[in-house]
Scaffold this active site. Structure first.
Site, PDB file in Angstrom:
ATOM      1  N   GLY A   1       0.812  -1.214   0.000  1.00 46.97           N
ATOM      2  CA  GLY A   1       0.000   0.000   0.000  1.00 46.97           C
ATOM      3  C   GLY A   1       0.839   1.255   0.000  1.00 46.97           C
ATOM      4  O   GLY A   1       0.494   2.246   0.659  1.00 46.97           O
ATOM      5  N   ALA A   2       1.930   1.258  -0.777  1.00 50.37           N
ATOM      6  CA  ALA A   2       2.919   2.334  -0.678  1.00 50.37           C
ATOM      7  C   ALA A   2       2.726   3.439  -1.699  1.00 50.37           C
ATOM      8  O   ALA A   2       3.602   4.290  -1.836  1.00 50.37           O
ATOM      9  CB  ALA A   2       4.324   1.752  -0.814  1.00 50.37           C
ATOM     10  N   ASN A   3       1.608   3.459  -2.393  1.00 51.22           N
ATOM     11  CA  ASN A   3       1.420   4.511  -3.398  1.00 51.22           C
ATOM     12  C   ASN A   3       0.823   5.789  -2.810  1.00 51.22           C
ATOM     13  O   ASN A   3       0.794   6.829  -3.466  1.00 51.22           O
ATOM     14  CB  ASN A   3       0.530   4.011  -4.547  1.00 51.22           C
ATOM     15  CG  ASN A   3      -0.863   3.654  -4.076  1.00 51.22           C
ATOM     16  OD1 ASN A   3      -1.021   2.697  -3.323  1.00 51.22           O
ATOM     17  ND2 ASN A   3      -1.873   4.394  -4.507  1.00 51.22           N
ATOM     18  N   THR A   4       0.363   5.740  -1.562  1.00 58.78           N
ATOM     19  CA  THR A   4      -0.271   6.912  -0.974  1.00 58.78           C
ATOM     20  C   THR A   4      -0.144   6.872   0.543  1.00 58.78           C
ATOM     21  O   THR A   4       0.161   5.833   1.135  1.00 58.78           O
ATOM     22  CB  THR A   4      -1.759   6.982  -1.375  1.00 58.78           C
ATOM     23  OG1 THR A   4      -2.315   8.231  -0.949  1.00 58.78           O
ATOM     24  CG2 THR A   4      -2.553   5.856  -0.753  1.00 58.78           C
ATOM     25  N   GLY A   5      -0.390   8.010   1.177  1.00 61.47           N
ATOM     26  CA  GLY A   5      -0.532   8.076   2.622  1.00 61.47           C
ATOM     27  C   GLY A   5       0.651   7.557   3.417  1.00 61.47           C
ATOM     28  O   GLY A   5       1.813   7.842   3.127  1.00 61.47           O
TER      29      GLY A   5
ATOM     30  N   GLY B   1       1.881   4.539   3.738  1.00 63.01           N
ATOM     31  CA  GLY B   1       2.778   3.644   3.020  1.00 63.01           C
ATOM     32  C   GLY B   1       3.756   4.402   2.153  1.00 63.01           C
ATOM     33  O   GLY B   1       4.946   4.057   2.081  1.00 63.01           O
TER      34      GLY B   1
ATOM     35  N   SER C   1      -4.056  -0.348  14.454  1.00 61.26           N
ATOM     36  CA  SER C   1      -4.808   0.893  14.636  1.00 61.26           C
ATOM     37  C   SER C   1      -5.366   0.934  16.048  1.00 61.26           C
ATOM     38  O   SER C   1      -5.589  -0.115  16.679  1.00 61.26           O
ATOM     39  CB  SER C   1      -5.959   0.943  13.626  1.00 61.26           C
ATOM     40  OG  SER C   1      -6.909   1.927  13.968  1.00 61.26           O
TER      41      SER C   1
ATOM     42  N   TYR D   1     -13.824  -3.751  11.243  1.00 57.37           N
ATOM     43  CA  TYR D   1     -12.517  -3.093  11.240  1.00 57.37           C
ATOM     44  C   TYR D   1     -11.776  -3.402  12.536  1.00 57.37           C
ATOM     45  O   TYR D   1     -10.570  -3.706  12.521  1.00 57.37           O
ATOM     46  CB  TYR D   1     -12.689  -1.585  11.067  1.00 57.37           C
ATOM     47  CG  TYR D   1     -11.385  -0.822  10.992  1.00 57.37           C
ATOM     48  CD1 TYR D   1     -10.539  -0.959   9.896  1.00 57.37           C
ATOM     49  CD2 TYR D   1     -10.993   0.048  12.013  1.00 57.37           C
ATOM     50  CE1 TYR D   1      -9.342  -0.265   9.818  1.00 57.37           C
ATOM     51  CE2 TYR D   1      -9.802   0.747  11.940  1.00 57.37           C
ATOM     52  CZ  TYR D   1      -8.980   0.597  10.845  1.00 57.37           C
ATOM     53  OH  TYR D   1      -7.787   1.288  10.768  1.00 57.37           O
TER      54      TYR D   1
END
Length: 300
Positions: A22-26, A28, A146, A172
């Site tokens: 998940g490293a394309n945003t935020g 990550g 989280s 969640y």
């Protein structure tokens, strides 16, 4: 004494191979960026390869992109095969990608989306790559949880996929609790096998795209309050980075923001919920996760 751990405290990472999901945003993206800027060879493991390439272009350093859809065991197995072919050793696996408060949906394999993505997908990926970490001194598996693991959270063995009734918040909470229980059980299994360790982290209240599935009526107030209540992704990534790189970090530790309430602040070791430390539930979750994914680990 100033105990604020910042980006400047990240040790030199030259020679290390790091995989960040998940490293394309935020969070990550910030995790990958800081690792690469300190010299690591970083793999952005992402579902959308085009977005991954755009993210890689914004990072200074040795960065590649790997297709990975955590909602599909076939994709996870394919990604693991690609990574094994490209990297004979892995120093760091950061299980960062996740979804939050989604409507009731199922993965390609029929798992509830939040449990399937956040926990089972990363469980499978870790199991398929772990033998590449075991021989590497100082290698680590860091899984992002989280504070949501405390909210309406339990491992519902009688209805793991929420087929009888569905709660976005409860699902969640289960998934994020599972991230921690997986980390603690993995660390116990790793302990006799050498220097590879498992740690967990949480970003506090960070202003990221993760809230995109929050109902619209709630999203507007969140957006208005975000500057007051949240921290930027670069700060939210620091607990993960400390777990991943601090020479003093120990297997089984959990890092989060250091301010009261763990919503904001510089990273430190924190404590997870009492439920997360239940060894019997950890072992039960591990067994059912192996059964559901078909992935067995080289440590037992």
């Amino acid at each position: 004494m100033d105990d604020r751990w910042t980006e400047q405290h990240i040790p030199d990472q030259h020679g290390r191979v790091a995989i960040v999901t998940g490293a394309n945003t935020g969070l990550g993206f910030e995790t990958a960026r800081m690792l690469a800027e300190r010299g690591a060879r970083v793999v952005l493991a992402v579902r959308d390869v085009e977005k991954g390439k755009q993210a890689a272009a914004r990072i200074t350093g040795a960065v590649t992109v790997q297709a990975l859809d955590l909602t599909s065991l076939d994709s996870i197995r394919s990604a693991a095969a690609d990574l094994r072919a490209e990297h004979p050793r892995i120093d760091l696996l950061v299980n960062n990608a996740g979804v939050m408060h989604t409507p009731r949906q199922a993965t390609a394999d029929g798992f509830e989306l939040q449990f399937g993505t956040n926990h089972l997908g990363h469980f499978a990926l870790t199991g398929l790559l772990l033998d590449l970490l075991l021989p590497v001194p100082g290698s680590r598996v860091v899984t992002v949880s989280s504070t949501g693991h405390r909210i309406r959270a339990a491992i519902h063995f009688d209805d793991l996929q929420w087929e009888r009734s569905y709660s976005r918040v409860g699902a969640y909470g289960q998934a994020k609790l599972a991230n921690l229980m997986f980390t603690y059980e993995l660390q116990r299994r790793l302990a006799p096998h050498g220097s590879t360790v498992a740690l967990a982290a949480h970003p506090g209240t960070s202003n990221t795209e993760l809230t995109r599935n929050v109902p619209a009526a709630v999203r507007a107030p969140i957006a208005w309050l975000a500057p007051l209540l949240t921290q930027k992704p670069a700060m939210g990534a620091l607990p993960t980075l400390r777990a991943a790189t601090d020479p003093a970090a120990l297997g089984g530790q959990y890092y989060g923001p250091g301010n009261r309430g763990e919503a904001r602040g510089f990273p430190k070791v924190v404590t997870s919920s009492p439920a997360s430390y239940d060894h019997a539930v950890q072992r039960g979750l591990w067994a059912v996760s192996e059964e559901l994914t078909g992935v067995s680990f080289p440590v037992g």
